[in-house]
Design an enzyme around this catalytic site. Structure first.
Site, PDB file in Angstrom:
ATOM      1  CB  ALA A  90      16.251 -20.466  55.532  1.00  0.00           C
ATOM      2  N   GLY A 131      18.182 -19.144  50.219  1.00  0.00           N
ATOM      3  CA  GLY A 131      17.994 -20.520  49.744  1.00  0.00           C
ATOM      4  C   GLY A 131      17.762 -20.668  48.262  1.00  0.00           C
ATOM      5  CB  CYS A 189      -9.249 -25.540  32.579  1.00  0.00           C
ATOM      6  SG  CYS A 189      -9.463 -24.314  31.286  1.00  0.00           S
ATOM      7  NE  ARG A 203       7.045 -31.398  43.323  1.00  0.00           N
ATOM      8  CZ  ARG A 203       7.184 -30.288  42.588  1.00  0.00           C
ATOM      9  NH1 ARG A 203       6.708 -30.252  41.360  1.00  0.00           N
ATOM     10  NH2 ARG A 203       7.790 -29.232  43.073  1.00  0.00           N
ATOM     11  CB  CYS A 222     -12.303 -26.889  33.278  1.00  0.00           C
ATOM     12  SG  CYS A 222     -12.876 -25.178  33.322  1.00  0.00           S
ATOM     13  CG  HIS A 272       8.704 -20.401  39.505  1.00  0.00           C
ATOM     14  ND1 HIS A 272       9.912 -20.924  39.911  1.00  0.00           N
ATOM     15  CD2 HIS A 272       9.012 -19.426  38.604  1.00  0.00           C
ATOM     16  CE1 HIS A 272      10.902 -20.293  39.282  1.00  0.00           C
ATOM     17  NE2 HIS A 272      10.386 -19.371  38.498  1.00  0.00           N
TER      18      HIS A 272
HETATM   19  N1  APR Z   1      18.754 -22.906  54.226  1.00  0.00           N
HETATM   20  C1  APR Z   1      19.196 -22.037  53.290  1.00  0.00           C
HETATM   21  N2  APR Z   1      19.603 -22.425  52.072  1.00  0.00           N
HETATM   22  C2  APR Z   1      19.563 -23.737  51.786  1.00  0.00           C
HETATM   23  C3  APR Z   1      19.119 -24.702  52.736  1.00  0.00           C
HETATM   24  C4  APR Z   1      18.696 -24.229  54.001  1.00  0.00           C
HETATM   25  N3  APR Z   1      18.258 -25.057  54.950  1.00  0.00           N
HETATM   26  N4  APR Z   1      19.202 -25.916  52.162  1.00  0.00           N
HETATM   27  C5  APR Z   1      19.655 -25.737  50.918  1.00  0.00           C
HETATM   28  N5  APR Z   1      19.891 -24.425  50.683  1.00  0.00           N
HETATM   29  C6  APR Z   1      20.336 -23.782  49.447  1.00  0.00           C
HETATM   30  C7  APR Z   1      21.269 -24.602  48.587  1.00  0.00           C
HETATM   31  O1  APR Z   1      22.614 -24.429  48.991  1.00  0.00           O
HETATM   32  C8  APR Z   1      21.006 -24.018  47.195  1.00  0.00           C
HETATM   33  O2  APR Z   1      21.838 -22.897  46.953  1.00  0.00           O
HETATM   34  O3  APR Z   1      19.195 -23.571  48.651  1.00  0.00           O
HETATM   35  C9  APR Z   1      19.562 -23.553  47.288  1.00  0.00           C
HETATM   36  C10 APR Z   1      18.571 -24.414  46.527  1.00  0.00           C
HETATM   37  O4  APR Z   1      18.872 -24.343  45.164  1.00  0.00           O
HETATM   38  P1  APR Z   1      17.897 -24.925  44.048  1.00  0.00           P
HETATM   39  O5  APR Z   1      17.453 -26.308  44.443  1.00  0.00           O
HETATM   40  O6  APR Z   1      18.553 -24.741  42.739  1.00  0.00           O
HETATM   41  O7  APR Z   1      16.597 -24.019  44.217  1.00  0.00           O
HETATM   42  P2  APR Z   1      16.167 -22.687  43.468  1.00  0.00           P
HETATM   43  O8  APR Z   1      17.269 -21.719  43.383  1.00  0.00           O
HETATM   44  O9  APR Z   1      14.873 -22.291  44.119  1.00  0.00           O
HETATM   45  O10 APR Z   1      15.880 -23.149  41.995  1.00  0.00           O
HETATM   46  C11 APR Z   1      15.145 -24.288  41.697  1.00  0.00           C
HETATM   47  O11 APR Z   1      13.681 -25.075  39.980  1.00  0.00           O
HETATM   48  O12 APR Z   1      11.824 -26.356  40.260  1.00  0.00           O
HETATM   49  C12 APR Z   1      12.285 -25.078  39.994  1.00  0.00           C
HETATM   50  O13 APR Z   1      10.645 -23.535  40.783  1.00  0.00           O
HETATM   51  C13 APR Z   1      11.847 -24.160  41.107  1.00  0.00           C
HETATM   52  O14 APR Z   1      12.758 -22.105  40.447  1.00  0.00           O
HETATM   53  C14 APR Z   1      12.989 -23.228  41.207  1.00  0.00           C
HETATM   54  C15 APR Z   1      14.150 -23.953  40.622  1.00  0.00           C
END
Ligand code: APR
Length: 259
Positions: A238, A194, A129, A72, A154, A121
């Site tokens: 976004a 997002g 470590c 990643r 570490c 996060h």
């Molecule tokens: N622009 C804006 N919004 C977008 C776009 C874009 N180009 N593409 C996708 N989205 C929106 C989706 O519609 C969705 O509502 O972004 C959101 C992504 O949602 P999640 O994948 O659930 O992401 P998040 O809310 O950040 O939660 C995921 O899991 O791995 C952990 O640390 C991570 O806290 C995070 C969580």
């Protein structure tokens, strides 16, 4: 993008002293960074998320977890911040105080120039470590290949190095959420960008902002769990929406001689 809603959002920003942008995985989408689950393809698809991102999973198989994060980190290294990250950084020139609170671990907000960034996060390019949380401040080159990789040790205690991110079952870094919540309570505008609004406590921040009387503006390609508490929902990616918002604010300022 709805021009009337955009104009209302620009007006709200125009009057704001403190703007908080709360960003989630959708913010990094146009940079090409997949979400945790989306990244789980190929050889990683067969594991459940806890095996790849929990203390228990790391103890069982450090090379598997380190390999997953190496893979990643490679994606994050090959991608970069987009126009939306840059727009948030530019917003600092137009509003007295801007803070970004992000669930993302890619570090793109800072890379784009935002100066106050709270990473709820953690950060995939910071290390500590496993046994004692000693910060590990050494350059750790990416390993080649996408499979398991033995983690380094570490330099202080010899335990395995892990990424300084929040795993399943772990607490958020001390103090970071409290700071984010206090900013949320005192901001004039919160931009919620997002995020699906499912992951707590991050999803509680818009509610704290609401209680504090902020105008809530959501930027998302589709309605989320949080849309119904928003004042303004700007539907779209976004990059486009944040660029349009900040350009709109800059134009408004130059038009009224405040630039
Ligand atoms: N622009 C804006 N919004 C977008 C776009 C874009 N180009 N593409 C996708 N989205 C929106 C989706 O519609 C969705 O509502 O972004 C959101 C992504 O949602 P999640 O994948 O659930 O992401 P998040 O809310 O950040 O939660 C995921 O899991 O791995 C952990 O640390 C991570 O806290 C995070 C969580």
């Amino acid at each position: 993008m709805d021009a009337t809603k955009l104009e209302r959002a620009v007006q709200a920003l125009d009057h704001a002293q403190l703007v908080v942008a709360a960003t989630g995985a959708g913010m990094s989408k146009e940079s090409g960074v997949p979400t945790f689950r989306e990244a789980q393809e190929g050889l990683w698809a067969r594991y459940n998320p806890e095996e790849l991102a929990s203390p228990h999973g790391f103890r069982r198989d450090p090379a598997r977890v380190w390999g997953w994060y190496n893979y990643r980190r490679g994606i994050v290294a090959r991608s970069s911040p987009h126009a939306g990250h840059e727009a948030l950084a530019k917003l600092e020139k137009l509003v007295p105080q801007v803070a970004v609170v992000t669930q993302n671990i890619d570090g793109y907000h800072r890379e784009a120039g935002s100066s106050t960034v709270l990473e709820l996060h953690g950060n995939i390019n910071r290390f500590k470590c496993f046994e004692h949380d000693h910060p590990v401040d050494i350059e750790i080159p990416l390993a080649t290949g996408d499979g398991p990789v033995e983690p380094p040790r570490c330099p202080r205690c010899g335990s395995h190095v892990r990424p300084d991110v929040v795993w399943f079952g772990e607490m958020l870094p001390p103090g970071v959420f409290e700071r984010a919540e206090s900013l949320a309570r005192s901001c004039d505008v919160m931009l919620v960008v997002g995020t699906s609004g499912f992951v707590y406590p991050a999803a509680a921040l818009p509610l704290a902002a609401r209680v504090g009387g902020a105008t809530l503006i959501e930027v998302n390609t589709q309605p989320s769990q949080l849309t119904e508490v928003m004042d303004i929902f700007l539907q779209g990616p976004a990059g486009d929406v944040l660029s349009a918002l900040v350009a709109g604010l800059a134009a408004r300022r130059s038009g009224s001689g405040h630039a």
